[in-house]
Write a protein that holds these residues in place. Structure first.
Motif, PDB file in Angstrom:
ATOM      1  N   CYS A  36    -116.441  10.726  43.338  1.00  0.00           N
ATOM      2  CA  CYS A  36    -117.718  10.319  43.925  1.00  0.00           C
ATOM      3  C   CYS A  36    -118.139  11.349  44.984  1.00  0.00           C
ATOM      4  N   VAL A  37    -119.405  11.707  44.976  1.00  0.00           N
ATOM      5  CA  VAL A  37    -119.934  12.665  45.953  1.00  0.00           C
ATOM      6  C   VAL A  37    -120.276  11.909  47.230  1.00  0.00           C
ATOM      7  N   LEU A  38    -119.539  12.198  48.301  1.00  0.00           N
ATOM      8  CA  LEU A  38    -119.749  11.522  49.576  1.00  0.00           C
ATOM      9  C   LEU A  38    -120.888  12.144  50.371  1.00  0.00           C
ATOM     10  N   GLN A  39    -121.066  13.458  50.212  1.00  0.00           N
ATOM     11  CA  GLN A  39    -122.106  14.152  50.968  1.00  0.00           C
ATOM     12  C   GLN A  39    -122.461  15.439  50.235  1.00  0.00           C
ATOM     13  N   HIS A  40    -123.710  15.860  50.382  1.00  0.00           N
ATOM     14  CA  HIS A  40    -124.150  17.118  49.769  1.00  0.00           C
ATOM     15  C   HIS A  40    -125.326  17.653  50.566  1.00  0.00           C
ATOM     16  N   ASN A  41    -125.651  18.921  50.378  1.00  0.00           N
ATOM     17  CA  ASN A  41    -126.816  19.502  51.053  1.00  0.00           C
ATOM     18  C   ASN A  41    -127.969  19.677  50.074  1.00  0.00           C
ATOM     19  N   ASP A  42    -129.114  20.091  50.595  1.00  0.00           N
ATOM     20  CA  ASP A  42    -130.308  20.241  49.762  1.00  0.00           C
ATOM     21  C   ASP A  42    -130.137  21.329  48.710  1.00  0.00           C
ATOM     22  N   LEU A  62    -128.478  22.640  41.143  1.00  0.00           N
ATOM     23  CA  LEU A  62    -128.079  21.841  39.984  1.00  0.00           C
ATOM     24  C   LEU A  62    -129.277  21.277  39.233  1.00  0.00           C
ATOM     25  N   GLY A  63    -130.455  21.313  39.867  1.00  0.00           N
ATOM     26  CA  GLY A  63    -131.657  20.813  39.210  1.00  0.00           C
ATOM     27  C   GLY A  63    -131.672  19.308  39.045  1.00  0.00           C
ATOM     28  N   VAL A  64    -131.132  18.578  40.036  1.00  0.00           N
ATOM     29  CA  VAL A  64    -131.097  17.111  39.976  1.00  0.00           C
ATOM     30  C   VAL A  64    -131.767  16.554  41.223  1.00  0.00           C
ATOM     31  N   GLU A  65    -132.212  15.308  41.125  1.00  0.00           N
ATOM     32  CA  GLU A  65    -132.858  14.647  42.266  1.00  0.00           C
ATOM     33  C   GLU A  65    -131.843  13.899  43.119  1.00  0.00           C
ATOM     34  N   THR A  66    -130.815  13.353  42.471  1.00  0.00           N
ATOM     35  CA  THR A  66    -129.742  12.655  43.190  1.00  0.00           C
ATOM     36  C   THR A  66    -128.403  13.169  42.687  1.00  0.00           C
ATOM     37  N   LEU A  67    -127.428  13.175  43.564  1.00  0.00           N
ATOM     38  CA  LEU A  67    -126.086  13.649  43.215  1.00  0.00           C
ATOM     39  C   LEU A  67    -125.078  12.603  43.674  1.00  0.00           C
ATOM     40  N   THR A  68    -124.576  11.838  42.704  1.00  0.00           N
ATOM     41  CA  THR A  68    -123.679  10.729  43.022  1.00  0.00           C
ATOM     42  C   THR A  68    -122.249  10.992  42.575  1.00  0.00           C
ATOM     43  N   PHE A  69    -122.094  11.629  41.407  1.00  0.00           N
ATOM     44  CA  PHE A  69    -120.763  11.877  40.855  1.00  0.00           C
ATOM     45  C   PHE A  69    -120.584  13.372  40.567  1.00  0.00           C
ATOM     46  N   GLU A  70    -119.353  13.822  40.693  1.00  0.00           N
ATOM     47  CA  GLU A  70    -119.041  15.227  40.428  1.00  0.00           C
ATOM     48  C   GLU A  70    -119.331  15.594  38.979  1.00  0.00           C
ATOM     49  N   ALA A  81    -153.426  22.777  34.968  1.00  0.00           N
ATOM     50  CA  ALA A  81    -153.083  21.475  35.558  1.00  0.00           C
ATOM     51  C   ALA A  81    -152.323  21.694  36.863  1.00  0.00           C
ATOM     52  N   ALA A  82    -152.614  20.869  37.851  1.00  0.00           N
ATOM     53  CA  ALA A  82    -151.923  20.940  39.140  1.00  0.00           C
ATOM     54  C   ALA A  82    -151.441  19.546  39.512  1.00  0.00           C
ATOM     55  N   TYR A  83    -150.214  19.447  40.010  1.00  0.00           N
ATOM     56  CA  TYR A  83    -149.621  18.152  40.333  1.00  0.00           C
ATOM     57  C   TYR A  83    -148.404  18.355  41.237  1.00  0.00           C
ATOM     58  N   THR A  84    -147.853  17.261  41.714  1.00  0.00           N
ATOM     59  CA  THR A  84    -146.620  17.309  42.492  1.00  0.00           C
ATOM     60  C   THR A  84    -145.468  16.822  41.627  1.00  0.00           C
ATOM     61  N   ALA A  85    -144.374  17.553  41.652  1.00  0.00           N
ATOM     62  CA  ALA A  85    -143.184  17.194  40.885  1.00  0.00           C
ATOM     63  C   ALA A  85    -142.406  16.108  41.621  1.00  0.00           C
ATOM     64  N   PRO A  86    -141.422  15.468  40.943  1.00  0.00           N
ATOM     65  CA  PRO A  86    -140.623  14.426  41.607  1.00  0.00           C
ATOM     66  C   PRO A  86    -139.903  14.904  42.865  1.00  0.00           C
ATOM     67  N   ASP A  87    -139.602  16.216  42.956  1.00  0.00           N
ATOM     68  CA  ASP A  87    -138.925  16.739  44.148  1.00  0.00           C
ATOM     69  C   ASP A  87    -139.910  17.171  45.232  1.00  0.00           C
ATOM     70  N   LEU A 146    -146.955  27.972  27.821  1.00  0.00           N
ATOM     71  CA  LEU A 146    -147.197  27.397  29.150  1.00  0.00           C
ATOM     72  C   LEU A 146    -146.459  28.204  30.214  1.00  0.00           C
ATOM     73  N   PHE A 147    -147.185  28.635  31.219  1.00  0.00           N
ATOM     74  CA  PHE A 147    -146.590  29.266  32.403  1.00  0.00           C
ATOM     75  C   PHE A 147    -146.654  28.260  33.542  1.00  0.00           C
ATOM     76  N   ARG A 148    -145.510  28.033  34.165  1.00  0.00           N
ATOM     77  CA  ARG A 148    -145.427  27.069  35.270  1.00  0.00           C
ATOM     78  C   ARG A 148    -145.155  27.799  36.572  1.00  0.00           C
ATOM     79  N   LEU A 149    -146.073  27.621  37.531  1.00  0.00           N
ATOM     80  CA  LEU A 149    -145.879  28.140  38.889  1.00  0.00           C
ATOM     81  C   LEU A 149    -145.395  26.979  39.743  1.00  0.00           C
ATOM     82  N   LYS A 150    -144.242  27.153  40.356  1.00  0.00           N
ATOM     83  CA  LYS A 150    -143.652  26.062  41.149  1.00  0.00           C
ATOM     84  C   LYS A 150    -143.468  26.533  42.582  1.00  0.00           C
ATOM     85  N   PHE A 151    -143.998  25.736  43.527  1.00  0.00           N
ATOM     86  CA  PHE A 151    -143.903  26.060  44.943  1.00  0.00           C
ATOM     87  C   PHE A 151    -143.054  24.983  45.633  1.00  0.00           C
ATOM     88  N   SER A 152    -141.916  25.389  46.182  1.00  0.00           N
ATOM     89  CA  SER A 152    -141.000  24.426  46.805  1.00  0.00           C
ATOM     90  C   SER A 152    -141.530  23.972  48.159  1.00  0.00           C
TER      91      SER A 152
END
Length: 375
Positions: free
Chosen positions: A103-109, A115-123, A300-306, A369-375
């Motif tokens: 189980c992942v107890l702690q992680h950084n951004d 890893l390209g995930v929104e949540t990190l719960t298990f190794e 198209a312009a939108y906000t991603a889940p992250d 499709l070309f995707r421009l992503k701004f963090s």
């Protein structure tokens, strides 16, 4: 026994019993307050306060002092934890703490981003990527609350090598272009001057060839230099919708056959970037779509889940073959007879300097499709 002595003994015993009773009651009251203090602290409740007047003033003051000391210590611990968390989130290396059950107890951004995930719960969520050759992983063990945990640090070698390689190439190109242009420019200028003064047609023709070749070389070297002279981004907040409306209007000026329209779900969507540099990227992609024979182009312009801002530019033009798709961001790679092959390479550098990314996404329906992503 003297009657007075008996009375004295009884009085003394009575007083002793009363004193013992009072002390017992005070003891029980003090124990009750101490118990209440520790129960409240155990529940992280520091809102209580004992009255510092009356018979228990000294005890209450002492208990209140203990509360203040523990509350201050807790606040300092929370501040230290936030400080260390900010430090960990500031690094680009992914970090996660894993217990013996995986189980992942702690992680950084950075761990979520790499890893390209929104949540990190298990190794197990990271196992596949960390096992690939693109990632470098370092692991150490530590004790946390008398339990053994593993601290895993990992980084994306591919992106790190790409960044260092690009930096090295940029420095090399700057030196080479400077030297070449300094040496070729006088040759071109001198050959043009001498061609006007020469009387012999053969010499004149030779000087003309030298002049033409020199200009072609200078133009070629200038394309290299343009890749290393991208201005440093000056980011500001701007609205995405009016920005894309201007891009569409400009594109329609040089495209009379393509139907260009936009799809923006959030009219008030804001972007923090250098508008002029991003305009260069969008214009280049739209121009490539038109040259590919696209009859329909969608922005198209939108906000991603992250919470990142994305701009998707898709078209139904001639699809990019798989072998070419892997090289389109390589400097000077082009399939056009008159293309320089630096447009998409410069676009990628601009996006990287802007803290974002550009990605080519192909689908089964031949849509590019070309995707421009701004963090």
């Amino acid at each position: 026994m003297d009657y007075n002595v008996i009375i004295a003994i009884l009085c003394t015993a009575t007083i002793f019993c009363i004193v013992c009773l009072v002390l017992h009651r005070r003891y029980r009251r003090t124990i009750g307050k101490v118990t209440f203090l520790f129960n409240a602290i155990d529940n992280l409740d520091f809102s209580f306060n004992f009255p510092e007047q009356g018979r228990d003033k000294l005890i209450n003051e002492s208990l209140n002092r203990i509360r203040r000391i523990l509350e201050t210590a807790r606040h300092e611990a929370i501040e230290r934890e936030r400080y260390y968390e900010q430090i960990i989130n500031a690094v680009s290396t992914g970090i996660m703490v894993v217990d013996e059950r995986g189980c992942v107890l702690q992680h950084n951004d950075a761990a979520l981003r790499l890893l390209g995930v929104e949540t990190l719960t298990f190794e197990s969520q990271a196992a596949a990527k960390l096992a690939s050759e693109d990632f470098s992983k370092r692991e150490t063990t530590a004790m946390l609350h008398d339990k053994k945990v593993r601290i895993i640090a990992f980084s994306d070698i591919r992106n790190e090598l790409s960044s260092r390689e690009m930096e090295s190439w940029t420095k090399l190109i700057r030196v080479l272009t400077h030297e070449i242009m300094n040496n070729v420019a006088p040759i071109t200028s001198l050959s043009e001057t001498l061609s006007h003064k020469a009387n012999d047609n053969e010499i004149k023709e030779g000087l003309s060839v030298i002049n033409s070749t020199g200009k072609q070389l200078l133009n070629f070297v200038d394309n290299y230099r343009r890749m290393t002279l991208i201005p440093k981004p000056q980011p500001k907040l701007f609205y995405v919708k009016p920005f894309l409306e201007r891009m569409v209007a400009i594109s329609k000026e040089y495209s009379k056959t393509s139907d260009i329209h936009q799809d923006i779900s959030l009219p008030d969507l804001l972007l923090y970037a250098d508008e002029s540099l991003i305009a260069h990227v969008v214009t280049n992609i739209l121009k490539n779509a038109v040259e590919a024979g696209a009859s329909a182009i969608t922005i198209a312009a939108y906000t991603a889940p992250d919470d990142s801002v994305c701009i998707d530019i898709s078209n139904n033009g001639k699809p990019i073959p798989t072998d070419e798709a892997q090289q389109i961001f390589v400097p000077f790679f082009t399939t056009k007879p008159t293309g320089s092959g630096i447009g998409l390479s410069i676009s990628r550098q601009i996006m990287k300097q802007s803290g974002g990314s550009i990605e080519l996404i192909t689908s089964s329906d031949s849509t590019t499709l070309f995707r421009l992503k701004f963090s």
